[in-house]
Design a protein around this motif. Sequence first.
Motif, PDB file in Angstrom:
ATOM      1  N   ASP A 103      35.576  76.268  13.242  1.00 38.30           N
ATOM      2  CA  ASP A 103      36.875  76.779  13.666  1.00 38.30           C
ATOM      3  C   ASP A 103      37.451  77.739  12.625  1.00 38.30           C
ATOM      4  N   TRP A 104      37.315  77.418  11.353  1.00 37.25           N
ATOM      5  CA  TRP A 104      37.819  78.272  10.273  1.00 37.25           C
ATOM      6  C   TRP A 104      37.179  79.659  10.346  1.00 37.25           C
ATOM      7  N   PHE A 105      35.836  79.705  10.481  1.00 38.39           N
ATOM      8  CA  PHE A 105      35.169  81.005  10.531  1.00 38.39           C
ATOM      9  C   PHE A 105      35.452  81.733  11.850  1.00 38.39           C
ATOM     10  N   ALA A 106      35.714  80.988  12.917  1.00 39.35           N
ATOM     11  CA  ALA A 106      36.125  81.614  14.183  1.00 39.35           C
ATOM     12  C   ALA A 106      37.497  82.271  14.011  1.00 39.35           C
ATOM     13  N   GLN A 107      38.424  81.585  13.334  1.00 35.26           N
ATOM     14  CA  GLN A 107      39.751  82.149  13.088  1.00 35.26           C
ATOM     15  C   GLN A 107      39.662  83.443  12.276  1.00 35.26           C
ATOM     16  N   LEU A 108      38.693  83.506  11.368  1.00 39.23           N
ATOM     17  CA  LEU A 108      38.498  84.694  10.535  1.00 39.23           C
ATOM     18  C   LEU A 108      37.785  85.813  11.306  1.00 39.23           C
ATOM     19  N   GLY A 109      37.279  85.486  12.492  1.00 39.04           N
ATOM     20  CA  GLY A 109      36.545  86.483  13.277  1.00 39.04           C
ATOM     21  C   GLY A 109      35.115  86.656  12.803  1.00 39.04           C
ATOM     22  N   LEU A 110      34.583  85.654  12.119  1.00 38.52           N
ATOM     23  CA  LEU A 110      33.228  85.757  11.556  1.00 38.52           C
ATOM     24  C   LEU A 110      32.215  84.871  12.271  1.00 38.52           C
ATOM     25  N   ALA A 111      32.650  84.060  13.222  1.00 44.28           N
ATOM     26  CA  ALA A 111      31.754  83.082  13.845  1.00 44.28           C
ATOM     27  C   ALA A 111      30.548  83.741  14.512  1.00 44.28           C
ATOM     28  N   ARG A 112      30.768  84.854  15.195  1.00 44.21           N
ATOM     29  CA  ARG A 112      29.660  85.507  15.920  1.00 44.21           C
ATOM     30  C   ARG A 112      28.621  86.081  14.967  1.00 44.21           C
ATOM     31  N   GLN A 113      29.038  86.410  13.743  1.00 46.72           N
ATOM     32  CA  GLN A 113      28.101  86.997  12.793  1.00 46.72           C
ATOM     33  C   GLN A 113      27.311  85.952  12.004  1.00 46.72           C
ATOM     34  N   LEU A 114      27.642  84.690  12.194  1.00 45.75           N
ATOM     35  CA  LEU A 114      26.925  83.645  11.455  1.00 45.75           C
ATOM     36  C   LEU A 114      25.639  83.295  12.197  1.00 45.75           C
ATOM     37  N   SER A 115      24.519  83.625  11.589  1.00 44.10           N
ATOM     38  CA  SER A 115      23.234  83.263  12.178  1.00 44.10           C
ATOM     39  C   SER A 115      23.103  81.746  12.128  1.00 44.10           C
ATOM     40  N   PRO A 116      22.217  81.178  12.947  1.00 48.48           N
ATOM     41  CA  PRO A 116      22.025  79.716  12.885  1.00 48.48           C
ATOM     42  C   PRO A 116      21.687  79.227  11.479  1.00 48.48           C
ATOM     43  N   SER A 117      20.852  79.988  10.733  1.00 49.25           N
ATOM     44  CA  SER A 117      20.486  79.519   9.392  1.00 49.25           C
ATOM     45  C   SER A 117      21.686  79.588   8.447  1.00 49.25           C
ATOM     46  N   ARG A 118      22.551  80.622   8.606  1.00 47.75           N
ATOM     47  CA  ARG A 118      23.746  80.708   7.762  1.00 47.75           C
ATOM     48  C   ARG A 118      24.723  79.590   8.114  1.00 47.75           C
ATOM     49  N   SER A 119      24.875  79.312   9.406  1.00 51.22           N
ATOM     50  CA  SER A 119      25.749  78.207   9.832  1.00 51.22           C
ATOM     51  C   SER A 119      25.248  76.891   9.262  1.00 51.22           C
ATOM     52  N   ASN A 120      23.938  76.679   9.341  1.00 48.83           N
ATOM     53  CA  ASN A 120      23.352  75.455   8.794  1.00 48.83           C
ATOM     54  C   ASN A 120      23.596  75.372   7.292  1.00 48.83           C
ATOM     55  N   GLY A 121      23.463  76.496   6.607  1.00 46.23           N
ATOM     56  CA  GLY A 121      23.688  76.529   5.168  1.00 46.23           C
ATOM     57  C   GLY A 121      25.131  76.197   4.816  1.00 46.23           C
ATOM     58  N   LEU A 122      26.075  76.776   5.557  1.00 47.84           N
ATOM     59  CA  LEU A 122      27.496  76.487   5.304  1.00 47.84           C
ATOM     60  C   LEU A 122      27.811  75.024   5.589  1.00 47.84           C
ATOM     61  N   ASN A 123      27.198  74.487   6.637  1.00 49.85           N
ATOM     62  CA  ASN A 123      27.397  73.064   6.928  1.00 49.85           C
ATOM     63  C   ASN A 123      26.801  72.200   5.826  1.00 49.85           C
TER      64      ASN A 123
END
Length: 133
Positions: A103-123
């Motif tokens: 939700d935080w990265f969606a609010q920043l407008g960055l959610a669509r640019q997060l690849s699955p591997s980057r999302s996994n890394g942030l998690n």
Amino acid sequence: MSLPETARQALADFAHCPGWEQRARLLMQWGERLAPLREDERCEENRVHGCESSVWLVAGHDGERLSFRAGSDARLLRGLLALLLVRVNGLSAKELAEVDVADWFAQLGLARQLSPSRSNGLNAVLTRIRELA
């Protein structure tokens, strides 16, 4: 839960970016704000596993308020880490448990640019933050 001042600033900064190019530039500028980790902090003990790039995380606290410092060799990832840290630094462990990174990265407008591997890394980084808390 109210947002820390720097998190509100990040939202304001990214709200003014019309496209991905501007967001990417701003993301790298936020990454430059990360204080560099000392060489002895870039050790296996502080390494976050589950990230494709090398990421190190160092925890601290002031009473029950938590603070984290992070580093990475990847420029875009440093920016993402900086934005994650402005969202979580200064929170208590209880408040930290309620943070929704997607939700935080969606609010920043960055959610669509997060690849699955980057999302996994942030998690993986958030999981490590919660473990250290």
